[in-house]
Every structure is written in structure tokens, then in C-alpha cells.
Enzyme design. Structure first.
Site, mmCIF file in Angstrom:
data_model
loop_
_atom_site.group_PDB
_atom_site.id
_atom_site.type_symbol
_atom_site.label_atom_id
_atom_site.label_comp_id
_atom_site.label_asym_id
_atom_site.label_seq_id
_atom_site.Cartn_x
_atom_site.Cartn_y
_atom_site.Cartn_z
ATOM 1 N N ASP A 48 0.854 -1.179 0.000
ATOM 2 C CA ASP A 48 0.000 0.000 0.000
ATOM 3 C C ASP A 48 0.889 1.228 0.000
ATOM 4 O O ASP A 48 1.916 1.259 0.647
ATOM 5 C CB ASP A 48 -0.875 -0.002 1.256
ATOM 6 N N ASP A 98 -8.162 23.519 9.653
ATOM 7 C CA ASP A 98 -7.922 22.166 9.140
ATOM 8 C C ASP A 98 -6.864 21.483 10.011
ATOM 9 O O ASP A 98 -5.694 21.825 9.970
ATOM 10 C CB ASP A 98 -7.447 22.286 7.689
ATOM 11 N N PHE A 156 -14.789 20.232 6.399
ATOM 12 C CA PHE A 156 -14.791 19.369 5.222
ATOM 13 C C PHE A 156 -15.978 18.419 5.297
ATOM 14 O O PHE A 156 -16.301 17.877 6.339
ATOM 15 C CB PHE A 156 -13.501 18.549 5.189
ATOM 16 N N ALA A 210 -18.087 15.223 2.962
ATOM 17 C CA ALA A 210 -17.942 14.337 1.817
ATOM 18 C C ALA A 210 -18.732 14.839 0.623
ATOM 19 O O ALA A 210 -18.389 14.556 -0.525
ATOM 20 C CB ALA A 210 -18.400 12.929 2.191
ATOM 21 N N THR A 239 -19.502 18.208 -0.190
ATOM 22 C CA THR A 239 -18.916 19.391 -0.844
ATOM 23 C C THR A 239 -17.481 19.145 -1.261
ATOM 24 O O THR A 239 -16.973 19.730 -2.193
ATOM 25 C CB THR A 239 -18.924 20.602 0.106
ATOM 26 N N SER A 284 -13.204 22.534 2.267
ATOM 27 C CA SER A 284 -13.346 23.138 3.589
ATOM 28 C C SER A 284 -12.900 24.592 3.489
ATOM 29 O O SER A 284 -12.397 25.013 2.442
ATOM 30 C CB SER A 284 -12.491 22.381 4.609
ATOM 31 N N LYS A 326 -10.969 25.722 0.135
ATOM 32 C CA LYS A 326 -9.913 24.945 -0.519
ATOM 33 C C LYS A 326 -10.396 23.504 -0.677
ATOM 34 O O LYS A 326 -11.173 23.002 0.145
ATOM 35 C CB LYS A 326 -8.595 25.016 0.247
#
Lengths: 571, 709
Positions: free
Chosen positions: B313, B350, B399, B401, B403, B406, B417
Site C-alpha cells: 500500500d 484544518d 470538510f 464528503a 462538498t 473546507s 480549498k
């Protein structure tokens, strides 16, 4: 050793190198079915026998077809030999071959061994020679090639599980390879003076006025397939030393060349079929190294001669007028180099025909043929047998050394796991087990020792050679052992069959298991099967495995004999 | 579980191993190892011969006594090697067992679960932890030891898992999601958990770990089976060679004695590898444990050595978990400092590492002081820009999901942004236009392997794009070298990421992986594994989430992170207690080392035989054929000393190689051809030469000490 001798050996080496690729390409095309110039004949044969050449066979089916076919042809030969007295083409009115000898001979010819405990000229009628022995010379070779091709397919195919069709492989090998090549070869022999007739034996008066019987017969036709199919069963007792079989140095070269021709081509075919010609050449190189070491030792030892003779004033140094060395049991028209070369080639390749008496070689010179056979007939080897033999050795090599690179060993992208090791080990086990057991038994038992004409280590060498030669399906005789007894006919006959079919079946199982496997792509972590390192490794494994197995027996036979000879003692 | 590093020859382990070496002489124990079984039978036979000799009053039995003794030593030494390897695991298991104290648990009635949050009202009964069955519900409050393995059904709590991982920092466990698995023996530190038990007594993680380290469930691995077959085959071949030697010897007038023949046989059969084979396997598992990796079977360890493809990963394995802002790319007509200022403001609320890195970058580049949220609500003086004078009343837009952006609203000015497309939509809705420079900048950042973050500003009826922030994925240090090493071993690394192909390609290039799978969903991962396997390749991967479970199960080597879900741990065949995804590389190396050790010792063992022949064969027949002394290249003193020296060398070499078997042969990543050349030289050529020297030395010592004439 002379420059001339080495030049002849070098000439031979170049010839077998040059033939490998063109013949290999042709063989690959024959077995993938794209050679079709005798297709109508092929079709008729399949229809006559009720065979479907398109059937792709599982290894069990392939093996049982091969076994049943071999058994039937062996029984047929047994019957013909027993009845030859009442059958046609018997101008000498030769009697029926005794039962024990018929068994041994039919087993031995079926197994591509051609061990002969009889002299052909005084035992076999023309019918027996032509319809049975010559016939086996063709088909036993074709069987060997077929199963080798089956093994190669097992390696080349991906997740398949099927090995091709035994009957088609058998037919194609005979029709497109053995028959045409031996036809041409026979013409060369005839041109050089090998006889080809159905005349009764000639009685002639020699210069001294004595009466001598000259055996006749269809020799050239059998001579070519004898070499080409690495069969080795001579028309005459003296085999290729007989001037009617191999009259000139050219026929001598032609004979050894033909022995190595198909085995050399098969190795190239192998590389081509598995799409790794560099691997094919690596295997070829390993075989060549083993061959070269053998011929060098034999030539050196024979050219050096017997120091005991030298001590008694015999000139052992070669010169314009003196061949030097050990000429006992050798034909003057061939000389030491060609006898040493012939002895090496014929035992490398499980042919077994001889142009000189191995019994008369120096101990080291005689050790070379013995070791060649004990390597398992993998130095080019018998047609087919050499290829599958070396592949089994490669599987073992890759397994032992492959772990050392830190992966489950892979050969040509296929993992070697328990089942494969089991079959490869079984193959490797049968050979020494049968040779050592029967040799051990023979030196213990009265009937075994009764056949000996020599005592001490040389006697042991003779018995060991006989069982090695038959188990390796070579058929050459060391000489000195009276083989036409109930005891030897029976044990050697059985030994031959085990040495052939007892090894072929595990080998075909291995082929079947390999065919089922997925192929992993090659990477930097894959065990390398090309290049010098691999060649050296393969040569060492072949040498060490057989040396470890046979060293005790050899030590008490040829080795002690050689060491004693140096100390001035012979047996 | 804390892994103690033990010295190779830890005195308590050695003491226990010596005892067990004799217990293991039980024929039933010896049978699965055909090579050593043959030695055992040989020892018994020669002992019987010795007894007969003593009974019949033969004079010179000193030689036979020594042969018999050393034959027995050979068997005992091999058993000792195995016991040593097991001993390390057993010591580990004892520590584990001691730590597994008997606990009590509060078992709940399942029907009661309705009262969420009111744990005081739940009815429970106190039971002994070992009586808990699968499906039972238990309540754990701070200070409680979690009684058994389970899944959190309700609640969030911090849990101290140091007993299992050795990591002292507590971890959060909560219901649902990928952090719901709890392990028996760990301790709840805060809050409460209602746990649904997922293991019956004796099947818990600790139980399995004890069984694994102890080797109780040890089965022969595929390669071990294949190798055993090879060794058995060789043993049978040598059996034929030695048994038939007697008729040859009798024919030659020099029959050998039974003990001498047995001595020859034992010297020839591959006792070195036969005696150390199981020790090597156990030690391989043990080395995994030293790395804090619990392997569910030896088969998995072996498969690790065969791995062709490594799926890693991206996040957390190849790159640091968080991206960092490295550059501000303003739109034409926007002042760079202004853009940086707005970007910083927009990022103030943020709390993600990315957001913080924007604040830091603005501060570093433009001296913009990092403002805290609290400061944002006071009157804030901003170094540059016009907003400084305005009354501040910051409103944060978190923030979401839907839109996918944030920002902050600041007295009429809105800052946003987010991803390029969502910001573009927002700007258009506010009557602004999208400059083509934005699309170009976004693409440029993506191609460079970064994540573009677009900042826009709206005031009244006008809105405009200010610029693009370049967020860079930071590739962990040293990864490129590790991948180079893997490539040298012939292993292909594939990076798995949810990023778009452009970004993925750039990171793949920077990290030096061979391939990548972009925009990967769990089913894509699965498909990739199946595709690789269909091509004959072995695949290794790590995973921790429940959605990783199918892929972990499908992969040939699936390493589950200990921090992962129960489902992931059950699907994988290894568990990394450190939850370190790069551990996969060590796992592969241990697997390879295991196979290499077996191969090297097999080669060594076979190569040894050459010297033994040169010692024993002349010794056996020198009397009858003095010429054979020419083969006595070591110039050994006498037939007796030669045979004894060979047997002693053969027994001692087992002891001498125990450290190698336990530690494994040295592994340095290199192409197979290079490794092969080196190991062939060391173990093949070395195997040929060493016994010549060793046997000669022992011969000299035997004569010196008058143990042999």
C-alpha cells in the site's frame, strides 16, 4: 599420444557440434508434426493399427502404451528366435536359439541394449537378424526418442498434463528420422566395402592353404541402424572390429559419428522446444566436457601402455613405424586414438558396439567405458535415453543447488516439489540398486563366479561391467565373462529390462507431473540454467552422484588393478 | 508479547536440550527422519555386535567400543540440535503462559444491549474468563484485562496492548470499522467497551501463539518434504552401495566387520543435513518471532522465500502517512504573498497533517505567523493583506464528503480549498470564472506525483481562483534502496494506491517501485493477485482492514497488521505484531534464508562424502590390496584411526553446524547467479575440502592420545 590422433578426435568433435543444430531443428519439426513428406504412409499405418494420432495422452496412458507395445514386440522376437530353424531365410540351417538366450536376446534388443551372449554368425538366421534384431534396432530407438520427446513436452507445456501421442511419436521418429538416415548411411557403408547379401557362408582357402569359412549376410543395412539407434548389436561377433562391418577408417569415423549424431541433435531439439536454446547448449556443453574428459583419459592411458611391458623392453613410444602404447585387442587399421575414441563414444552413448576389445584396455582405459556407463548414459547417451537421463540429473541438480539461492527450486519456470523429487530419485535409485545387487549376488554365488575367466579385481570388473552395461542399456561387453549360461542369461536379461523400463516409467511420471505445472516467469531470483556455472554444476553432480555410488565397487575392481599394475602386479 | 533476544546458546535452554536429546531417542520420534533413523538402527546393530564380542571374550574391542559410542553420539547430537531449536520457542511460550493470568469477566445478557451509554444499568454476572464462548458479550471498564479475543460491539476506549505488541502507547478501539478487534490479555485504560467474544477457550490469539512458538502444530513444509525424499533416496542408494560392498569384499578376500560397514554407511548418508533439517525449520519460525512476526505455519515462511510479487500500500508503507505542502502556485494576476496568506487562513481550522503543513509552509516562506484558531476569533493582525483591518468573526466550514472542500467565512469573504473540480464548481456558482492556468497547474502537480489543492475566494458576487497548493507525498527514506534490493532478488514490487494514475505514476517513479495499481478498490487488488498467481507467481501483501481480508486470504503470503481487524488477522497467514508494513521485506528475507540454509547444508553434506571415501575405502582394504594405500591421500595413520576419525568428524560436524542451522546462512540480496556462485564456493567447495582437513586433524589427535593405534 600423437598429433594425428588428436586431430582425428578434434575432427569428430567438430562434426558432432555441426550436426546438432540442423538435425535438432528437423527433429523438433518431426515431433511437432510439421514434417509431413510421408504423410500418406503415416495415415495408412495409423489406420491399419487403429490408432488416433491426435489423441493427447496422459502420462499413465503414454507409459502403458509404451510398455504394452514393447512387451508385444519382445514376445514376438522370442517366438521367432525359438522357431528360426523351421522358418525361411536360414541358409546355414541354424538351430533354434535356446530359451534362456532367446529371452535375454529379445529383452536386450527390445531395451535398446543389444547385449549379445551369442555370436551372430553362428546363432542367428538371416530372418532373425533382419526381421527381429534389425527391427528392434529401429523401434527401440524410436521408443527412446518418443519418451524423451514426451519428457521435453512435459517441461515445455504449461498447465497441460498431457504428453502427446506415443504411437504418433513412435511412427514419426521411425519414418522421418531413423529410416531415411539409416538408408543413406547404409549406402555409405556399402560404398566403403561393407557387405550386403543373402549368400550362404563362403568357404575359402587361405594363402597358407587352410580352409576358412567367411560369414556373409545383409550387414550394411543393419550396421547403419546399429550405430544410428545406439543399439550396438553387431552382425558378427567381432562387431565393428570385423572388416565386413567396418572395413575402413572412414567407416570407423562414420560409425562413431552416427552414434552421437541423433543424441547431439536431440539436445538442440530440447533447447528449441522449451524455448531456451541457450539452456540446450549448456546441456550440450556439459555432455561434451564429460565426453572430452573420458576420451582424454582413455587415449592417454592406452597410448601410455602397460609399464610392465615397457620394463620388459617393449617400445611403448609411438613413431612412424610403431603405434606404441597398448595395442592388445585393437585393430591395426584403427589404431589407439580411434579405439579410445570409439570406446568412449560407444559407452557414452549406450551404443555398445566395439571396434576394440575393452577387456584388453589398460585398467584406466577400461575404467573409462565403465564409468561412462555408470554415469547413467547421460553423455549424449542413447537416442532419447541420454536426453531424458540428463534431464532427470538436471532436475536433481536444480533441486539440490536451487535451494541455495533461497527459493523453491524451479526448472524452466516449473517448481520442483515432492512428487517430482520422488520420481527423479526413483529413477536415480533403480540404476545403482539393480547393478550393485546383481553384481554382489554374482560374486557370491557359484553360478556367478563360474562364468569368470579371470580372477581377482579383473574378475570383479568383468561382472560389474556386464551388469552395468546391461542396466545402462549399453550392451558392450568387457569380454572375459562367459555370459551364455542359464544364470547370466536370466539375470542379465532381467537386469536389462529393469534398467530400461524401471527407469522409463518414473521418468514419464516426472514428465506428467511437470506438464501439469504452471510456469513462473524468469527473474533475477531464478536459478540460472545457462552459462558456465550451471555447466560446471551439472557436470559435478553427475560425476559426484555416480562416483559416490560406485566408488567402493570400482575401488576393488579397476582402481586397485590400475594401482597394482603401477606397482608391477597384474591379474 | 515482548520478544527477548536470547544468546544462541542460552544455558537454561542448553540444559533442557541435553536432556531432551536423549528422550528423543524413542524410535517413534526418529521415524519421520529416515536418515537419522538409519543411524539409530545402525547404532543398535553395532551395539549388539559389541555385546556379542564382549560375551565371546574377544580381546581387541577398544576400536568397536569407540565406533559404537560415536555412532550413538551422532544420533544424540542431531536430537540435541532439534531440541535446541525447539527450546528457544518453548522458553518463549513459557513466558507467554506465565503472563496469561486467570481473569474474571463480566458477562452480559445479550438482550440488554438496548441501553446504549448507560452501562451502569446493565445486568451482568461474573464468570471466569476461560469459560467464555464465542458470541458471549462482556463488559470491560478501565483497569480491566480483556478476557478473550473479541470485537467491540459498543463503546470507544483506549487500550494498552503492550502485552501483545510490546508497544507502550495505548491504542483506540471502537465498534465498527477497522479498529474493532481486541485481543485477550490487553488492558482497557479509559472509557468502556462491550465486547463480543470471537474465540472459544484454547483458540485465542495467545493460545495460538503459544502453540506456534512451541512448535506443537509444526508440520513438515512442502520443501522440507521434498528434501526429505531426496535425502531418503540418497540414504537408500548408499545402503545399496555399502550392503553390496560386503560381497565384493568377501570376493576380494577381505570381508569387513559389521561395525566398520555401519560406520561407512553412517559417514556416507547425509547425516549432517538429516540431523539439522528439523532444527533449520524450527529456527526459521523462531527468526520470524524475533522479528515480531507470528507465522501461522512453516509453509508460509517458506512461501515467503518464493515470493515473486510484493503488493505494498502506498500510504504508510511507501510514503509517510501524510502529504505536505511544498509550493504555492498563484493564478495569473494574484499576488503570491496574498495567495499564501489566504491559503493559510483557509487552513487554520484544518487539523489534518496536510492542513497544518500549509500553515507551516506559509509561515516559512512568507513569515506569516501561524495563527491559532483562538487567535482567529480575536482581532488578528495579518502581516500582509487587507483583511487585517476588518472585524474578525471567523466562521469555519468543515470538510464534508458532499462538498469535498473546507474553508472559512470571514466577514463577507469566503475562502475555500479542496479538489480542483469541486472548487471550480463552487467558483462558478458564485459567478466566477475558471482560468485555464488552474487546469494546467492542477495537471502539472498531479503529473509530478503531488496532490493539487485549489484555493478560491468569494466576496459579494465575485469569486476567483487564487491558486493551487502543491501537496507532495513524501516517500519514506531508504525505500528506493530497499526496492533495488528486492529487484536484485528478482522480486517485483507493485504499489497499490487510491490516487489517480498520473499521481501514482509519479510516486511510483520516485519510490522506485516496478509497477503500480492506481485508483485501486479492494476488488481490483484481488483481481491483481489472481492475475499474478495465474501467471505462476507467488504474491505477498500486507493489510489491516476488513476489506483487505479476501485479498489477504488469496495472497500466498498475507501479513496482517496486529492493529488490524479480527477478519484481517484471520485471513492472513502471518501477523506482524509491530504493525509495520515494510516488515514484509524482512519476512521475505527470512524465508529465503531458510531455504538457502537447507540447500547449503545439503550440498555440504553430499560434498563431504568424497573425503570420507578416501579415508575409509583404503582403510578397509589396505591389508588385502596394499596398492590401495595410494588412495590414502590424507596419509592417515592406520586403518582403525582412519575409520574412527571419519566417524568422529561426521558426528562433530553436526554440533559444529548447529549455530549455522539456528542462525541461518548469511543472506545478502543479490541475483540468484551471484548467490549460487558464493554458496557453491563456500558450501560445495568448502564441503569437499573441510573434511580432508578435519579428518586428518582428528586422526593425528587419536594417535596422539593413544585412543587409536
Amino acid at each position: 599420444m600423437t598429433v594425428n590422433g588428436w586431430l582425428q578426435i578434434a575432427f569428430f568433435a567438430v562434426a558432432i557440434l555441426l550436426v546438432a543444430k540442423p538435425l535438432g531443428v528437423y527433429l523438433a519439426r518431426v515431433y511437432d508434426g510439421s514434417v509431413r513428406w510421408l504423410a500418406p504412409v503415416e495415415r495408412i499405418l495409423y489406420r491399419l493399427c487403429g490408432v488416433d494420432p491426435e489423441e493427447d495422452q496422459h502420462w499413465t496412458r503414454y507409459a502403458s502404451a509404451m510398455l504394452i507395445f514393447s512387451l508385444i514386440t519382445m514376445l514376438l522376437t522370442y517366438v521367432v528366435l525359438r522357431l528360426q530353424a523351421v522358418l525361411p531365410l536360414n541358409p546355414q540351417h541354424l538351430a533354434a536359439v535356446p530359451d534362456r538366450q532367446s529371452f535375454e536376446t529379445s529383452a536386450s534388443f527390445t531395451a535398446n541394449t543389444n547385449w549379445q551372449s551369442y555370436s551372430g554368425e553362428s546363432t542367428m538366421s538371416y530372418l532373425s537378424q533382419m526381421t527381429q534384431l534389425a527391427y528392434h534396432n529401429f523401434i527401440s530407438a524410436a521408443v527412446g526418442m518418443a519418451v524423451a520427446v514426451a519428457l521435453v513436452r512435459g517441461l515445455a507445456r504449461r498447465s497441460a498434463g498431457k504428453l502427446g501421442n506415443f504411437y504418433a511419436d513412435l511412427t514419426r521418429g521411425t519414418l522421418y528420422v531413423l529410416l531415411p538416415l539409416s538408408f543413406v548411411a547404409a549406402l555409405v557403408f556399402i560404398q566403403q566395402g561393407t557387405i550386403q547379401n543373402f549368400k550362404p557362408y563362403l568357404t575359402v582357402t587361405t594363402l597358407e592353404g587352410a580352409k576358412q569359412t567367411l560369414a556373409m549376410g545383409p550387414v550394411a543395412s543393419q550396421e547403419s541402424i546399429k550405430q544410428l539407434g545406439t543399439n550396438g548389436g553387431g552382425f558378427f561377433n567381432a562387431n565393428s572390429a570385423h572388416p565386413f562391418e567396418s572395413p575402413t577408417p572412414w567407416t570407423n569415423f562414420w560409425s562413431v559419428f552416427m552414434i552421437f549424431m541423433i543424441p547431439s541433435g536431440l539436445v538442440y531439439m530440447f533447447g528449441r522446444m522449451v524455448k531456451n536454446t541457450r539452456h540446450g547448449w549448456a546441456v550440450w556443453a556439459a555432455m561434451f566436457l564429460l565426453f572430452f574428459a573420458g576420451v582424454t583419459t582413455a587415449y592417454w592411458s592406452e597410448a601410455r601402455g602397460n609399464p610392465i611391458h615397457g620394463a620388459r623392453g617393449l617400445d611403448l613410444v609411438a613413431s612412424e613405424t610403431n603405434p606404441g602404447g597398448n595395442m592388445e585387442g585393437k585393430e591395426v587399421r584403427f589404431g589407439i586414438a580411434n579405439s579410445a575414441l570409439f570406446a568412449t563414444v560407444t559407452t557414452d552413448a549406450s551404443c555398445g558396439c566395439v571396434n576394440a576389445m575393452h577387456d584388453s584396455f589398460t585398467p584406466l582405459g577400461g575404467l573409462v567405458p565403465l564409468i561412462n556407463m555408470q554415469l547413467g548414459e547421460v553423455v549424449y547417451g542413447g537416442v532419447g535415453a541420454g536426453l531424458y537421463g540428463i534431464i532427470v540429473m538436471i532436475v536433481l541438480t536444480v533441486f539440490i543447488a536451487g535451494l541455495m539461492v533461497g527459493r523453491t527450486p524451479e526448472y524452466l519456470g516449473k517448481k520442483i516439489q515432492a512428487r517430482e523429487v520422488q520420481m527423479a530419485m526413483l529413477y536415480a535409485l533403480v540404476f545403482p540398486a539393480v547393478i550393485l545387487t546383481l553384481t554382489g549376488l554374482s560374486v557370491l554365488l557359484e553360478p556367478g563366479r563360474a562364468g569368470l575367466n579371470n580372477s581377482g579385481p579383473h574378475g570383479l570388473s568383468e561382472i560389474l561391467y556386464a551388469f552395468t552395461s546391461t542396466a545402462a542399456n549399453n550392451g558392450s561387453a568387457f569380454g572375459g565373462l562367459t555370459g551364455s549360461t542359464y544364470y547370466y542369461n536370466t539375470t542379465l536379461g532381467l537386469n536389462t529390462l529393469i534398467g530400461r523400463f524401471g527407469m522409463m516409467v518414473p521418468m514419464l511420471a516426472l514428465a506428467g507431473f511437470m506438464a501439469e505445472k504452471k510456469v513462473a516467469p524468469e527473474s533475477a531470483g531464478t536459478f540460472p540454467v545457462t552459462g558456465g556455472l550451471f555447466v560446471g554444476l551439472l557436470v559435478s553432480v553427475v560425476l559426484i552422484l555416480s562416483a559416490l555410488t560406485f566408488f567402493p565397487a570400482l575401488a576393488l575392481g579397476p582402481i586397485v588393478e590400475h594401482l597394482s599394475m603401477t606397482a608391477g602386479k597384474v591379474f | 508479547m515482548t520478544i527477548q533476544k536470547r544468546p544462541l546458546f542460552d544455558p537454561p535452554i542448553v540444559r533442557r536440550a541435553i536432556g531432551e536429546a536423549f528422550v528423543k531417542l524413542d524410535p517413534r520420534h526418529m521415524l519421520p527422519n529416515p536418515v537419522m533413523f538409519v543411524v539409530l538402527v545402525g547404532s543398535v546393530l553395532s551395539t549388539l555386535v559389541l555385546v556379542r564380542d564382549v560375551a565371546s571374550g574377544r580381546a581387541a574391542i577398544g576400536f568397536t567400543i569407540q565406533i559404537v559410542l560415536w555412532l550413538w553420539f551422532t544420533v544424540v547430537f542431531a536430537n540435541f540440535a532439534e531440541a535446541m531449536a525447539e527450546g528457544r520457542g518453548k522458553a518463549q511460550a513459557d513466558t507467554l503462559r506465565a503472563s496469561r493470568t486467570q481473569t474474571h469477566a463480566r458477562r452480559l445478557d445479550a438482550s440488554d444491549l438496548g441501553h446504549a451509554g448507560e452501562i451502569d444499568k446493565l445486568a451482568f454476572e461474573m464468570v471466569i474468563a476461560s469459560s467464555l464462548r464465542k458470541g458471549d458479550l462482556v463488559l470491560c471498564t478501565p483497569g480491566d484485562v480483556i478476557p478473550s479475543d473479541g470485537e467491540v460491539a459498543q463503546g470507544v476506549a483506549s487500550v494498552d496492548e503492550s502485552a501483545i505488541t510490546g508497544e507502550s502507547a495505548p491504542v483506540i478501539r471502537e465498534s465498527g470499522g477497522d479498529r474493532s478487534a481486541v485481543t485477550g490479555g490487553t488492558k482497557v485504560l479509559s472509557d468502556y467497551l462491550i465486547i463480543r467474544i470471537t474465540a472459544n477457550p484454547g483458540e485465542t490469539f495467545i493460545d495460538r501463539m503459544i502453540a506456534l512458538v512451541e512448535g506443537a502444530t509444526r508440520q513438515k513444509t512442502p520443501n522440507e518434504i521434498a528434501l526429505t525424499i531426496l535425502l531418503s533416496g540418497l540414504t537408500i542408494i548408499f545402503l545399496f552401495a555399502v550392503v553390496t560392498l560386503q560381497p565384493f569384499a568377501t570376493y576380494s578376500g577381505a570381508p569387513a566387520s559389521i561395525p566398520v560397514l555401519i560406520a561407512l554407511l553412517v559417514c556416507l548418508i547425509p547425516t549432517t543435513i538429516g540431523g539439522l533439517l528439523s532444527a533449520i525449520g524450527i529456527a526459521g519460525m523462531d527468526r520470524m518471532i524475533q522479528q515480531n512476526v507470528i507465522s501461522m505455519s512453516g509453509r508460509a515462511v517458506e512461501a515467503a522465500g518464493d515470493v515473486n510479487t510484493l503488493l505494498l500500500d502506498k500510504t504508510g508503507t511507501i510514503t509517510l502517512g501524510n502529504r505536505q505542502a511544498v509550493e504555492f502556485l498563484p493564478m495569473p494576476g494574484v499576488d503570491l504573498a496574498h495567495f499564501a496568506d489566504r491559503a493559510q487562513l483557509a487552513s487554520l481550522p484544518d487539523e489534518t497533517p496536510e492542513g497544518r503543513s500549509i500553515v507551516v509552509l506559509a509561515k516559512e516562506r512568507f513569515g506569516l505567523r501561524g495563527r491559532t484558531l483562538a487567535e482567529g476569533n480575536r482581532v488578528v493582525s495579518v502581516g500582509v493583506g487587507d483583511l487585517a483591518e476588518r472585524p474578525t468573526n471567523m466562521e469555519f466550514v468543515p470538510f464534508s464528503a458532499t462538498t469535498r472542500m473546507s474553508g472559512v467565512n470571514w466577514s463577507g469573504v469566503e475562502l475555500r480549498k479542496g479538489a480542483g473540480d469541486s472548487i471550480a464548481r463552487w467558483v462558478r456558482e458564485h459567478g466566477g470564472e475558471i482560468p485555464s492556468a488552474m487546469t494546467e497547474a492542477v495537471e502539472r502537480v498531479s503529473r509530478a506525483g503531488g496532490t493539487p489543492l485549489v484555493v478560491a475566494e468569494a466576496e459579494g458576487h465575485t469569486a476567483r481562483i487564487l491558486g493551487v497548493i502543491y501537496l507532495k507525498d513524501v516517500v519514506k527514506g531508504g525505500m528506493k534502496e530497499r526496492f533495488d534490493r528486492l529487484r536484485a532478488m528478482g522480486i517485483r514490487t507493485v504499489m497499490i494506491t487510491g490516487d489517480n494514475p498520473l499521481t501514482a505514476a509519479a510516486i511510483a517513479n520516485e519510490a522506485g517501485v516496478d509497477d503500480f495499481l492506481a485508483e485501486a478498490r479492494p476488488e481490483d487488488k484481488m483481481a491483481l493477485i489472481k492475475r499474478e498467481q495465474a501467471g505462476g507467481k507467488l504474491v505477498a501483501m500486507t493489510g489491516d482492514g476488513t476489506n483487505d481480508a479476501p485479498a489477504l486470504a488469496q495472497a500466498d503470503v498475507g501479513v496482517a497488521m496486529n492493529s488490524g481487524t479480527q477478519a484481517a488477522k484471520e485471513a492472513g497467514n502471518m501477523i506482524d505484531l509491530d504493525s509495520n508494513p515494510t516488515k514484509l521485506i524482512e519476512v521475505v528475507e527470512i524465508g529465503k534464508q531458510l531455504l538457502m540454509t537447507r540447500g547449503s547444508l545439503t550440498t555440504f553434506s553430499i560434498a563431504n562424502d568424497v573425503a570420507k571415501y578416501f579415508a575409509i575405502i583404503p582403510a578397509m582394504f589396505m591389508v588385502t590390496y596394499p596398492a590401495l594405500n595410494a588412495l590414502n591421500v590424507m596419509r592417515l595413520h592406520s586403518p582403525q584411526s582412519a575409520i574412527l576419525a571419519s566417524v568422529i568428524f561426521n558426528a562433530l560436524i553436526i554440533i559444529a553446524l548447529i549455530p549455522l542451522a539456528l542462525r541461518g546462512v548469511r543472506y545478502r540480496p543479490a541475483p540468484a547467479a551471484v548467490i549460487l556462485r558464493r554458496n557453491l564456493f563456500v558450501y560445495g567447495f568448502g564441503g569437499l575440502v573441510v573434511p580432508f582437513i578435519g579428518i586428518k586433524i582428528i586422526d593425528v589427535l587419536l594417535v596422539f592420545t593413544h585412543l587409536s593405534s
